[in-house]
Design a protein around this motif. Structure first.
Motif, short mmCIF file in Angstrom:
data_model
loop_
_atom_site.label_atom_id
_atom_site.label_comp_id
_atom_site.label_asym_id
_atom_site.label_seq_id
_atom_site.Cartn_x
_atom_site.Cartn_y
_atom_site.Cartn_z
N ARG A 166 4.04 -3.43 -3.42
CA ARG A 166 3.73 -2.22 -3.01
C ARG A 166 5.02 -1.18 -2.68
O ARG A 166 6.17 -2.07 -2.64
N HIS A 183 -0.14 -10.39 -4.18
CA HIS A 183 -0.79 -9.35 -5.19
C HIS A 183 -2.56 -9.30 -4.49
O HIS A 183 -2.88 -8.22 -4.58
N GLU A 184 -3.38 -10.40 -4.23
CA GLU A 184 -4.85 -10.23 -3.68
C GLU A 184 -4.53 -8.89 -1.98
O GLU A 184 -5.46 -7.71 -2.52
N ALA A 185 -3.31 -9.21 -1.63
CA ALA A 185 -3.79 -8.24 0.14
C ALA A 185 -3.15 -7.51 -0.50
O ALA A 185 -3.80 -6.13 -0.14
N ASP A 199 -3.01 -5.35 -3.57
CA ASP A 199 -4.33 -4.75 -4.11
C ASP A 199 -5.13 -4.66 -3.23
O ASP A 199 -5.95 -3.40 -3.79
N SER A 200 -6.06 -4.89 -2.56
CA SER A 200 -6.84 -4.36 -1.45
C SER A 200 -6.32 -3.22 -0.45
O SER A 200 -7.03 -3.22 0.61
N GLY A 201 -5.15 -3.06 -0.47
CA GLY A 201 -4.59 -2.27 0.46
C GLY A 201 -4.43 -3.24 2.40
O GLY A 201 -4.50 -1.84 2.87
N SER A 202 -4.24 -4.19 2.07
CA SER A 202 -4.39 -5.68 3.82
C SER A 202 -3.07 -6.05 3.92
O SER A 202 -3.05 -7.02 4.02
N ALA A 250 -1.97 1.26 5.42
CA ALA A 250 -2.70 1.37 4.40
C ALA A 250 -2.70 3.03 4.03
O ALA A 250 -2.99 4.23 4.41
#
Length: 308
Positions: free
Chosen positions: A166, A295-297, A299-302, A308
């Protein structure tokens, strides 16, 4: 011929060789000093060699034989990790140990929640974490004391691979009564007349001061601290402004006072938050699973703790 060593003994041997003392090595790997000392003695007895020269109050120094053994012990442990990873691939398992380093400035924001969701997903992983500054992270990755680190892209050595998660632009933090609190945005030159609470950590402080370098002037440092929670409390109590790239979910300092975050417009590129790993490291299935989890967190903005 019977096996003369265990992998655990080799791990302890390498830890002592790197730390230079049994006491320090025991603290780093979270075992008792007698257990570590016993493992080293068994290793020396099994091979019939002296691996360390022990000097009272001066720690343990590797003998020439010990230095050669250290090189080969690293190879053995790396090969064992590859065997374990091969078995995990065939069984579809994610298990084993995972040692995560994290920059001190945001470990409390991010790691506990990332760890909880990762362990819930992969309960067979033995997860451990350590809080470090940027220089310590690079040293720990190079010495294989940690597998992977969450940190910034500041002063990255050539032997470190960095995967951004990010982009983090800078914000000016002020208390609600600060003369600049009503501003919608700020530039570095508008801060020069005000005292600064500097987050003073290796590499991090250089970045914050670089935001003023193009002006040919340095900000007036009113306070210094190496702890972000102390910085926030000093700012919230009117001791000066602070600069942070972590736009946190909470605008409250540890003592319950309100903070104002104001975007700082600067030609200096924003920081990248991401994953650092040694280019020489073996990326096991478990390490890759954690990298994918981060990366999953992102990419999902979490990503935990960040607005966010």
């Amino acid at each position: 011929m019977p096996l003369r060593f265990t992998l655990r003994q080799l791990e302890y041997f390498i830890a002592v060789g790197e730390a230079g003392s049994i006491a320090l090595a025991a603290e780093r790997v979270n075992v008792t000093a007698p257990s570590m000392s016993s493992a080293i003695a068994q290793l020396e007895a099994g091979f019939g060699v002296q691996l360390f020269t022990r000097r009272h109050a001066q720690g343990s120094a590797l003998t020439p034989t010990g230095e050669r053994f250290m090189e080969q012990a690293r190879v053995v442990l790396e090969d064992a990790a590859k065997l374990n990873d091969l078995a995990n691939i065939y069984t579809g398992s994610v298990l084993g140990s995972l040692r995560i380093g994290c920059l001190r400035t945001f470990v409390q924001l991010m790691v506990p929640q990332l760890r909880r969701t990762f362990e819930s997903r992969y309960p067979s992983v033995e997860f451990s974490q350590v809080e470090l500054d940027q220089a310590q992270i690079f040293d720990a990755l190079g010495a294989a004391r940690i597998d992977v680190a969450l940190t910034y892209d500041i002063a990255l050595p050539s032997d470190i691979d960095f995967q951004p998660l990010r982009t983090l632009p800078p914000y000016v933090m002020v208390d609600m009564d600060h003369p600049l609190a009503g501003r919608a945005s700020l530039t570095a030159d508008e801060l020069l007349g005000h005292g600064m609470v500097l987050l003073d950590m290796p590499h991090s402080s250089d970045y914050f001061l670089s935001l003023f370098r193009g002006l040919g002037q340095r900000p007036r440092i009113a306070e210094r601290t190496s702890e972000i929670s102390i910085q926030r409390s000093l700012v919230a109590n009117g001791f000066g402004f602070g600069i942070s790239n972590m736009r946190t979910v909470s605008d409250i300092s540890m003592d319950g006072k309100q903070l104002k975050f104001i975007p700082l417009h600067t030609p200096v590129p924003p920081l990248q938050l991401g994953i650092a790993i040694s280019r020489a490291a073996h990326v096991s299935r478990t390490i890759q699973a954690f990298i994918d989890h981060c990366h999953e967190a992102a990419d999902s903005g979490s990503l935990p703790g960040l607005l966010a």
